[in-house]
Write a protein that holds these residues in place. Structure first.
Motif, PDB file in Angstrom:
ATOM      1  N   ASP A 186      66.267  24.896  74.340  1.00  0.00           N
ATOM      2  CA  ASP A 186      67.210  23.988  74.996  1.00  0.00           C
ATOM      3  C   ASP A 186      68.107  23.272  73.990  1.00  0.00           C
ATOM      4  O   ASP A 186      68.966  22.496  74.368  1.00  0.00           O
ATOM      5  N   GLN A 187      67.884  23.513  72.726  1.00  0.00           N
ATOM      6  CA  GLN A 187      68.672  22.843  71.697  1.00  0.00           C
ATOM      7  C   GLN A 187      69.918  23.662  71.366  1.00  0.00           C
ATOM      8  O   GLN A 187      69.926  24.868  71.463  1.00  0.00           O
ATOM      9  N   THR A 188      70.937  22.993  70.933  1.00  0.00           N
ATOM     10  CA  THR A 188      72.069  23.702  70.362  1.00  0.00           C
ATOM     11  C   THR A 188      71.796  23.855  68.875  1.00  0.00           C
ATOM     12  O   THR A 188      70.954  23.161  68.307  1.00  0.00           O
ATOM     13  N   ALA A 189      72.518  24.749  68.252  1.00  0.00           N
ATOM     14  CA  ALA A 189      72.387  24.914  66.802  1.00  0.00           C
ATOM     15  C   ALA A 189      72.726  23.602  66.107  1.00  0.00           C
ATOM     16  O   ALA A 189      72.106  23.231  65.106  1.00  0.00           O
ATOM     17  N   GLU A 190      73.678  22.867  66.657  1.00  0.00           N
ATOM     18  CA  GLU A 190      74.067  21.576  66.074  1.00  0.00           C
ATOM     19  C   GLU A 190      72.898  20.603  66.081  1.00  0.00           C
ATOM     20  O   GLU A 190      72.593  19.972  65.069  1.00  0.00           O
ATOM     21  N   GLU A 191      72.215  20.476  67.216  1.00  0.00           N
ATOM     22  CA  GLU A 191      71.082  19.558  67.301  1.00  0.00           C
ATOM     23  C   GLU A 191      69.971  19.971  66.349  1.00  0.00           C
ATOM     24  O   GLU A 191      69.356  19.132  65.694  1.00  0.00           O
ATOM     25  N   TRP A 192      69.707  21.273  66.281  1.00  0.00           N
ATOM     26  CA  TRP A 192      68.651  21.769  65.406  1.00  0.00           C
ATOM     27  C   TRP A 192      68.954  21.415  63.958  1.00  0.00           C
ATOM     28  O   TRP A 192      68.108  20.875  63.250  1.00  0.00           O
ATOM     29  N   ALA A 193      70.180  21.721  63.494  1.00  0.00           N
ATOM     30  CA  ALA A 193      70.565  21.453  62.102  1.00  0.00           C
ATOM     31  C   ALA A 193      70.590  19.959  61.820  1.00  0.00           C
ATOM     32  O   ALA A 193      70.139  19.508  60.764  1.00  0.00           O
ATOM     33  N   ARG A 194      71.096  19.167  62.762  1.00  0.00           N
ATOM     34  CA  ARG A 194      71.159  17.711  62.578  1.00  0.00           C
ATOM     35  C   ARG A 194      69.752  17.155  62.353  1.00  0.00           C
ATOM     36  O   ARG A 194      69.490  16.426  61.397  1.00  0.00           O
ATOM     37  N   LYS A 195      68.816  17.523  63.219  1.00  0.00           N
ATOM     38  CA  LYS A 195      67.448  17.021  63.106  1.00  0.00           C
ATOM     39  C   LYS A 195      66.772  17.537  61.832  1.00  0.00           C
ATOM     40  O   LYS A 195      66.025  16.808  61.186  1.00  0.00           O
ATOM     41  N   PHE A 196      67.032  18.787  61.462  1.00  0.00           N
ATOM     42  CA  PHE A 196      66.460  19.358  60.244  1.00  0.00           C
ATOM     43  C   PHE A 196      66.882  18.548  59.026  1.00  0.00           C
ATOM     44  O   PHE A 196      66.051  18.133  58.215  1.00  0.00           O
ATOM     45  N   TYR A 197      68.192  18.287  58.880  1.00  0.00           N
ATOM     46  CA  TYR A 197      68.675  17.592  57.689  1.00  0.00           C
ATOM     47  C   TYR A 197      68.281  16.113  57.681  1.00  0.00           C
ATOM     48  O   TYR A 197      68.063  15.525  56.618  1.00  0.00           O
ATOM     49  N   ILE A 198      68.166  15.491  58.841  1.00  0.00           N
ATOM     50  CA  ILE A 198      67.689  14.100  58.887  1.00  0.00           C
ATOM     51  C   ILE A 198      66.247  14.041  58.409  1.00  0.00           C
ATOM     52  O   ILE A 198      65.877  13.183  57.610  1.00  0.00           O
ATOM     53  N   LEU A 199      65.416  14.967  58.880  1.00  0.00           N
ATOM     54  CA  LEU A 199      64.018  14.990  58.460  1.00  0.00           C
ATOM     55  C   LEU A 199      63.900  15.352  56.981  1.00  0.00           C
ATOM     56  O   LEU A 199      63.079  14.790  56.260  1.00  0.00           O
ATOM     57  N   LEU A 200      64.732  16.267  56.504  1.00  0.00           N
ATOM     58  CA  LEU A 200      64.744  16.606  55.077  1.00  0.00           C
ATOM     59  C   LEU A 200      65.087  15.372  54.249  1.00  0.00           C
ATOM     60  O   LEU A 200      64.444  15.083  53.241  1.00  0.00           O
ATOM     61  N   ASP A 201      66.088  14.616  54.684  1.00  0.00           N
ATOM     62  CA  ASP A 201      66.505  13.420  53.956  1.00  0.00           C
ATOM     63  C   ASP A 201      65.415  12.348  53.962  1.00  0.00           C
ATOM     64  O   ASP A 201      65.289  11.585  53.007  1.00  0.00           O
ATOM     65  N   SER A 202      64.596  12.309  55.008  1.00  0.00           N
ATOM     66  CA  SER A 202      63.535  11.294  55.092  1.00  0.00           C
ATOM     67  C   SER A 202      62.365  11.606  54.161  1.00  0.00           C
ATOM     68  O   SER A 202      61.488  10.776  53.969  1.00  0.00           O
ATOM     69  N   LYS A 203      62.344  12.821  53.600  1.00  0.00           N
ATOM     70  CA  LYS A 203      61.285  13.290  52.695  1.00  0.00           C
ATOM     71  C   LYS A 203      59.929  13.418  53.389  1.00  0.00           C
ATOM     72  O   LYS A 203      58.894  13.404  52.747  1.00  0.00           O
ATOM     73  N   ASP A 204      59.925  13.550  54.711  1.00  0.00           N
ATOM     74  CA  ASP A 204      58.685  13.789  55.448  1.00  0.00           C
ATOM     75  C   ASP A 204      58.488  15.301  55.534  1.00  0.00           C
ATOM     76  O   ASP A 204      58.688  15.931  56.564  1.00  0.00           O
ATOM     77  N   TYR A 205      58.091  15.877  54.407  1.00  0.00           N
ATOM     78  CA  TYR A 205      58.049  17.330  54.288  1.00  0.00           C
ATOM     79  C   TYR A 205      56.987  17.977  55.166  1.00  0.00           C
ATOM     80  O   TYR A 205      57.167  19.100  55.610  1.00  0.00           O
ATOM     81  N   SER A 206      55.897  17.278  55.435  1.00  0.00           N
ATOM     82  CA  SER A 206      54.882  17.877  56.306  1.00  0.00           C
ATOM     83  C   SER A 206      55.428  18.012  57.730  1.00  0.00           C
ATOM     84  O   SER A 206      55.225  19.041  58.373  1.00  0.00           O
ATOM     85  N   GLN A 207      56.132  17.004  58.224  1.00  0.00           N
ATOM     86  CA  GLN A 207      56.744  17.100  59.554  1.00  0.00           C
ATOM     87  C   GLN A 207      57.856  18.145  59.569  1.00  0.00           C
ATOM     88  O   GLN A 207      58.015  18.881  60.543  1.00  0.00           O
TER      89      GLN A 207
END
Length: 131
Positions: A16-37
């Motif tokens: 149900d996600q768009t590619a935009e939502e997927w990439a946005r959430k991926f890079y936000i989580l990457l920036d947060s350094k929560d690598y396990s999540q």
């Protein structure tokens, strides 16, 4: 917090996600350094990640400047600002991330490749005396 500029995208095969939502959430989580999540939510257990042999960054922020989804691939052009550990100067560079998905799991990337001109990073490393 990551500052993202992502152009609108149509829905892809990513549930149900768009590619935009997927990439946005991926890079936000990457920036947060929560690598396990990040690994649990976005990457398969056997993911292949290529970023060369760069040293760790003390801080990094990514802005998505363009994004396209084609078949089992999501390609994101990004502008990254970073500071390497033990070095005061903040640098920036542009790169391109390519995510590959298996048809059986369109929500987790099985391969993540980063393409960039690492010249700015190498210049910093040379100043630090790192080969």
């Amino acid at each position: 917090m990551v500052s993202l500029i992502v152009p609108p995208m149509s829905t892809t095969s990513h549930s149900d996600q768009t590619a935009e939502e997927w990439a946005r959430k991926f890079y936000i989580l990457l920036d947060s350094k929560d690598y396990s999540q990040l690994a649990e939510q976005y990457l398969t257990e056997d993911v292949v990640f290529n970023l060369g042999d760069l040293p760790p960054a003390a801080g990094m922020r990514a802005s998505v400047t363009n994004l396209i989804a084609v078949g089992n691939f999501v390609m994101a052009a990004v502008h990254v600002t970073y500071k390497l550990v033990d070095f005061e100067e903040t640098r920036s560079m542009r790169g391109f991330g390519v995510f590959t998905f298996r048809p059986s799991d369109a929500n987790k990337a099985c391969k993540y490749e980063v393409y960039a001109d690492f010249t700015p990073v190498n210049q910093v490393l040379a100043k630090m005396g790192v080969e």
